[in-house]
Design a protein around this motif. Sequence first.
Motif, PDB file in Angstrom:
ATOM      1  N   PHE A 206       0.830  -1.193   0.000  1.00 41.93           N
ATOM      2  CA  PHE A 206       0.000   0.000   0.000  1.00 41.93           C
ATOM      3  C   PHE A 206       0.871   1.252   0.000  1.00 41.93           C
ATOM      4  N   PRO A 207       0.602   2.173  -0.915  1.00 51.14           N
ATOM      5  CA  PRO A 207       1.347   3.445  -0.894  1.00 51.14           C
ATOM      6  C   PRO A 207       0.962   4.254   0.339  1.00 51.14           C
ATOM      7  N   ASP A 208       1.895   5.035   0.813  1.00 46.19           N
ATOM      8  CA  ASP A 208       1.607   5.883   1.977  1.00 46.19           C
ATOM      9  C   ASP A 208       0.463   6.836   1.644  1.00 46.19           C
ATOM     10  N   SER A 209      -0.455   6.968   2.573  1.00 45.20           N
ATOM     11  CA  SER A 209      -1.567   7.900   2.377  1.00 45.20           C
ATOM     12  C   SER A 209      -1.427   9.062   3.352  1.00 45.20           C
ATOM     13  N   LEU A 210      -1.810  10.223   2.911  1.00 50.28           N
ATOM     14  CA  LEU A 210      -1.673  11.433   3.725  1.00 50.28           C
ATOM     15  C   LEU A 210      -2.913  11.599   4.595  1.00 50.28           C
ATOM     16  N   LYS A 211      -2.696  11.594   5.910  1.00 45.97           N
ATOM     17  CA  LYS A 211      -3.796  11.772   6.858  1.00 45.97           C
ATOM     18  C   LYS A 211      -3.656  13.149   7.504  1.00 45.97           C
ATOM     19  N   ILE A 212      -4.667  13.954   7.351  1.00 40.14           N
ATOM     20  CA  ILE A 212      -4.621  15.324   7.875  1.00 40.14           C
ATOM     21  C   ILE A 212      -5.796  15.534   8.826  1.00 40.14           C
ATOM     22  N   GLY A 213      -5.490  15.963  10.048  1.00 40.85           N
ATOM     23  CA  GLY A 213      -6.532  16.272  11.013  1.00 40.85           C
ATOM     24  C   GLY A 213      -6.622  17.775  11.246  1.00 40.85           C
ATOM     25  N   GLY A 339     -14.602  28.749   7.543  1.00 37.50           N
ATOM     26  CA  GLY A 339     -13.309  29.048   6.932  1.00 37.50           C
ATOM     27  C   GLY A 339     -12.252  27.976   7.078  1.00 37.50           C
ATOM     28  N   ILE A 340     -12.669  26.720   7.263  1.00 39.76           N
ATOM     29  CA  ILE A 340     -11.702  25.616   7.341  1.00 39.76           C
ATOM     30  C   ILE A 340     -11.439  25.107   5.923  1.00 39.76           C
ATOM     31  N   LYS A 341     -10.181  25.136   5.509  1.00 46.03           N
ATOM     32  CA  LYS A 341      -9.827  24.736   4.147  1.00 46.03           C
ATOM     33  C   LYS A 341      -9.589  23.229   4.024  1.00 46.03           C
ATOM     34  N   LYS A 342      -9.332  22.566   5.138  1.00 43.32           N
ATOM     35  CA  LYS A 342      -9.078  21.119   5.107  1.00 43.32           C
ATOM     36  C   LYS A 342     -10.390  20.357   4.889  1.00 43.32           C
ATOM     37  N   HIS A 347     -14.808  10.816   9.264  1.00 44.23           N
ATOM     38  CA  HIS A 347     -13.577  10.089   9.573  1.00 44.23           C
ATOM     39  C   HIS A 347     -12.449  11.028   9.982  1.00 44.23           C
ATOM     40  N   ILE A 348     -12.538  12.284   9.574  1.00 43.17           N
ATOM     41  CA  ILE A 348     -11.502  13.249   9.944  1.00 43.17           C
ATOM     42  C   ILE A 348     -11.471  13.458  11.461  1.00 43.17           C
ATOM     43  N   ALA A 349     -12.550  13.143  12.162  1.00 38.14           N
ATOM     44  CA  ALA A 349     -12.540  13.246  13.625  1.00 38.14           C
ATOM     45  C   ALA A 349     -11.475  12.320  14.206  1.00 38.14           C
TER      46      ALA A 349
END
Length: 401
Positions: A206-213, A339-342, A347-349
């Motif tokens: 599996f390629p690395d996946s970017l997880k952003i909180g 104004g949250i750009k992410k 699931h982001i929680a």
Amino acid sequence: MATIKIVLRKNVKADGTYPLAIRYTYNRKTFYTYLEHSVRLIDWDERTQRVKKSYPNATRFNNLLAKAVADFNDKLLERETNNADTSVDAMRSAMVTAKENTFFRQAAIYCDQLRKTGKSNQLSTDQPRINRFKEFLGSDQISFSEITPTLLKKFTVHLKHTRNVTDRTIVNHLVVIRTIYNRGIAAGVVDHKYYPFGKGKITIKFPDSLKIGLSADEVKLVENAELSANENHARNLWLISFYFAGMRISDVFRLKWSDFQNDRLYYAMGKNQKAGSLKIPDKALRILNQYPKSNTHDLVFHDLASLLDLSKSYAVQIRIKTRTKSCNEYLKEIAKRVGIKKPLTMHIARHTFGNLSGDKIPIQLLQKLYRHTSITTTIGYQGNFIHQDADEALDAVLRMN
């Protein structure tokens, strides 16, 4: 003497085409194995047992017919070599068994088991992947031994350049094929020597996946936003997930009042049944107080209340998927408004809890909070959010210049 021939059967179909079949004759007895393909009379050459050039993709189709005859001949030769019965009845039985042992027959059994065990989410993702493999092959009659590393490499190229999918999606397709292949080996319908996966063959990584909180400030924006009733409910679900250490949204929907005892939440995570308990944060308690107890069910939130039987896991998963999609739409609007750009989804929680815990919590404790079975999973997951060492190393290098 036995004879094998491809023939056009005379029972015309609704679209005006006629089904093709392999006719096997032995001792003046005959049986037909239908090929699941049909053609128009005008496109069929009975003498050569091939379609004419007028047929779309005639060369490829004729190759498919030749392979079908070759496979039948191989089965006959195998039985003759082993002095097995080659009568019409015996060959009919052998061909039925061979059809049961094809890759897509095992794939159908796999999907049916997913359906019966209520794994609707997995079924909804794996079935399209199986269909794409079938579309690539142009046939649903392929044996396990024909699925070679070379074929799978061609399939990955097809997905990347024709379907324009990501590397992660390509890996997911290969995982499904590998799963069905392993099931075929376990069922005894294919020898492990044909296995196309492993060292020197097809390796799955599996390629690395970017997880952003979200950051702490962004969480406050979500907490303090003025919202409509539906938006508020979506926010509440998101915050409950976050406040309880990134609880999965499927478990949030299933929360019951009876899960809360002595100022603690007791629950087993649905994904792996890992059990545990957590204290009830004051912020979570304020949200729970917004939802009065019902006289008809024990659920904290109403999203699954319309289901009469929560033990029917397939229906429950379908409902969870629908409600999650709806709540994600509301969260998207909330993010835009504050104004949250992410990306802001349910699931982001979980990612947000990982981001804010960062280097602050020992990895063994994080494993307990996340309900991971293996600490290796926790290390890999939390690696997306631990930046302190790398940041300090970068600063140290830059200070030298």
